[in-house]
Design a protein around this motif. Structure first.
Motif, PDB file in Angstrom:
ATOM      1  N   ASN A  92       0.791  -1.320   0.060  1.00  0.00           N
ATOM      2  CA  ASN A  92      -0.048  -0.049   0.023  1.00  0.00           C
ATOM      3  C   ASN A  92       0.848   1.284   0.092  1.00  0.00           C
ATOM      4  N   ALA A  95       2.149   1.451  -3.599  1.00  0.00           N
ATOM      5  CA  ALA A  95       1.296   2.135  -4.414  1.00  0.00           C
ATOM      6  C   ALA A  95       1.038   3.486  -4.247  1.00  0.00           C
ATOM      7  N   LYS A  96       1.061   3.931  -3.009  1.00  0.00           N
ATOM      8  CA  LYS A  96       0.585   5.250  -2.787  1.00  0.00           C
ATOM      9  C   LYS A  96       1.952   6.318  -3.333  1.00  0.00           C
ATOM     10  N   ALA A  99       1.508   6.275  -7.160  1.00  0.00           N
ATOM     11  CA  ALA A  99       0.347   6.830  -7.511  1.00  0.00           C
ATOM     12  C   ALA A  99       0.291   8.317  -7.355  1.00  0.00           C
ATOM     13  N   GLU A 103       1.471   7.292 -11.469  1.00  0.00           N
ATOM     14  CA  GLU A 103       1.290   5.950 -12.172  1.00  0.00           C
ATOM     15  C   GLU A 103      -0.043   5.708 -12.311  1.00  0.00           C
ATOM     16  N   GLU A 105      -3.864   4.184 -13.218  1.00  0.00           N
ATOM     17  CA  GLU A 105      -5.086   3.378 -12.777  1.00  0.00           C
ATOM     18  C   GLU A 105      -5.123   2.100 -13.251  1.00  0.00           C
ATOM     19  N   THR A 107      -2.624  -0.185 -12.007  1.00  0.00           N
ATOM     20  CA  THR A 107      -1.348  -0.614 -11.546  1.00  0.00           C
ATOM     21  C   THR A 107      -1.411  -1.416 -10.305  1.00  0.00           C
ATOM     22  N   ILE A 138      -3.590   0.709  -7.714  1.00  0.00           N
ATOM     23  CA  ILE A 138      -4.101   2.163  -7.794  1.00  0.00           C
ATOM     24  C   ILE A 138      -5.135   2.233  -8.618  1.00  0.00           C
ATOM     25  N   ARG A 140      -8.074   5.377  -9.991  1.00  0.00           N
ATOM     26  CA  ARG A 140      -8.305   6.656  -9.929  1.00  0.00           C
ATOM     27  C   ARG A 140      -9.949   6.815 -10.423  1.00  0.00           C
ATOM     28  N   ASN A 201      -8.182  11.983  -5.772  1.00  0.00           N
ATOM     29  CA  ASN A 201      -7.221  12.044  -6.711  1.00  0.00           C
ATOM     30  C   ASN A 201      -6.606  10.524  -6.901  1.00  0.00           C
ATOM     31  N   PHE A 202      -6.695   9.615  -5.986  1.00  0.00           N
ATOM     32  CA  PHE A 202      -6.360   8.148  -6.210  1.00  0.00           C
ATOM     33  C   PHE A 202      -6.730   7.399  -5.102  1.00  0.00           C
ATOM     34  N   VAL A 204      -5.930   3.687  -2.985  1.00  0.00           N
ATOM     35  CA  VAL A 204      -5.177   2.614  -3.257  1.00  0.00           C
ATOM     36  C   VAL A 204      -5.961   1.468  -2.409  1.00  0.00           C
TER      37      VAL A 204
END
Ligand code: BTN
Length: 329
Positions: A92, A95-96, A99, A103, A105, A107, A138, A140, A201-202, A204
């Motif tokens: 996590n 990935a954050k 992102a 990176e 969406e 992934t 990730i 979005r 924004n994103f 995870v």
């Protein structure tokens, strides 16, 4: 290259593929094929080679490496990239970072081991090497920030379906983010979001599943409430098969949610496999406890309870204990 060779061997599984055919498929010499086959064997693929007959794939390792997964994954609309680590602090966290660097969406960050795996409420998440699924995706989504919690419900539905279909275990969902078999937690979901007041924004989405973790590895205080799939499955569970199934099921349900604005399918699954509904629950919210009976999960993914004063109450989040399941006796 290795991907093309593996695909060919799989396509002809049960029979031999000649070196000549493989070299035509991959567009390299036969001696290059031989070198790749040697590498594949070193990676744990069981490939029989017989002179003049060629090569036959007899077994595959249960690794989660990116190439092996990319070949299997059909969920190509969402899953764009797989990044595999032998060891990482937390998928996590990684990935954050990715992102935040932009990176895309879809992934997926997956690791054999996490040294600082994180659970909800700042808890540690045990993630020993090669024995579980430790992965983060990730996303979005074009949704309102308050809707991000619904992604946990979509994921819980996908995970429960994936466990049921690939292992035959009767996986249940303890609202909102635990997957339970026979009253024990085998999987947890950690959804984290970065956003503004009005925009995401994103997100995870982290999934941690104990597949082959030995009972004794769990800390003493968790041994009565946590378990691995291997304790319940009739056959050895394949991590790869479960990952592939989770991703393909998640893709379908997620598309329905973000594109068609329809979360009904996921919520139906959450209701159908719920181990929470109809039971006594204790919910800890901002330090105080609510006791009641879980009545329903509404279309927003919220838990509807009748509290001990007889009032109907909506629960959006909180730590939930279910009487008789895991930790509420
Ligand atoms: C919980 O039940 O508390 C949630 C556990 C989530 C664990 C997963 S493992 C993969 C991902 N990386 C982390 O550090 N945590 C999540």
């Amino acid at each position: 290259m290795k991907k093309a060779i593996l695909e060919k061997l799989r396509e002809k599984s049960g029979s031999f593929v000649s070196g000549e055919e493989l070299s035509r498929t991959a567009g390299v010499t036969r001696s290059a094929i031989w070198k790749h086959i040697k590498q594949l064997k070193e990676e744990g693929y069981d490939i029989e080679s017989i002179s003049r007959r060629g090569y036959q794939l007899k077994g595959e390792p249960d690794t989660l490496d990116a190439k092996a997964l990319e070949i299997e994954i059909k969920a190509k609309k969402l899953i764009k990239k797989i990044i595999h680590f032998d060891s990482i602090d937390s998928t996590n966290t990684q990935a954050k970072i990715l992102a935040a660097q932009g990176e895309v969406e879809g992934t997926v960050v997956i690791a054999e081991e996490q040294t600082e795996g994180r659970g909800r409420l700042g808890r540690q998440w045990l993630s020993p090497k090669g024995t579980g699924i430790w992965m983060s995706m990730i996303l979005r989504p074009e949704i309102e920030p308050w809707e991000a919690a619904k992604i946990t419900q979509v994921a819980a539905a996908a995970v429960a379906i994936a466990i049921r279909e690939s292992t035959g275990c009767q996986a249940g969902i303890k609202w909102p983010n635990d997957i339970i078999i026979n009253g024990k937690k085998v999987c947890g979901i950690l959804t984290e979001m970065s956003g503004e007041l009005n925009s995401v924004n994103f997100v995870v989405l982290g999934i941690g599943m104990n597949v082959n973790v030995d009972k004794e590895e769990f800390p003493l205080e968790l041994q009565s409430i946590a378990a691995s799939i291997k304790e319940f499955a009739a056959e050895t569970a394949s991590r790869k098969e479960i990952v592939v199934k989770i991703l393909s099921t998640f893709e379908e349900l997620y598309e329905d949610f973000v594109k068609n604005k329809n979360i009904a399918r996921s919520i139906d699954v959450c209701r159908k496999y719920s181990v929470t509904l109809g039971r006594q629950v204790r919910i800890i919210q901002r330090g105080s406890a609510i006791l009641g009976e879980a009545m329903d999960i509404n279309d927003e993914g919220e838990l509807i309870i009748t509290n001990d004063k007889g009032e109907i109450q909506k629960v959006v989040s909180g730590e939930v204990s279910v009487r008789g399941i895991t930790d509420y006796i």
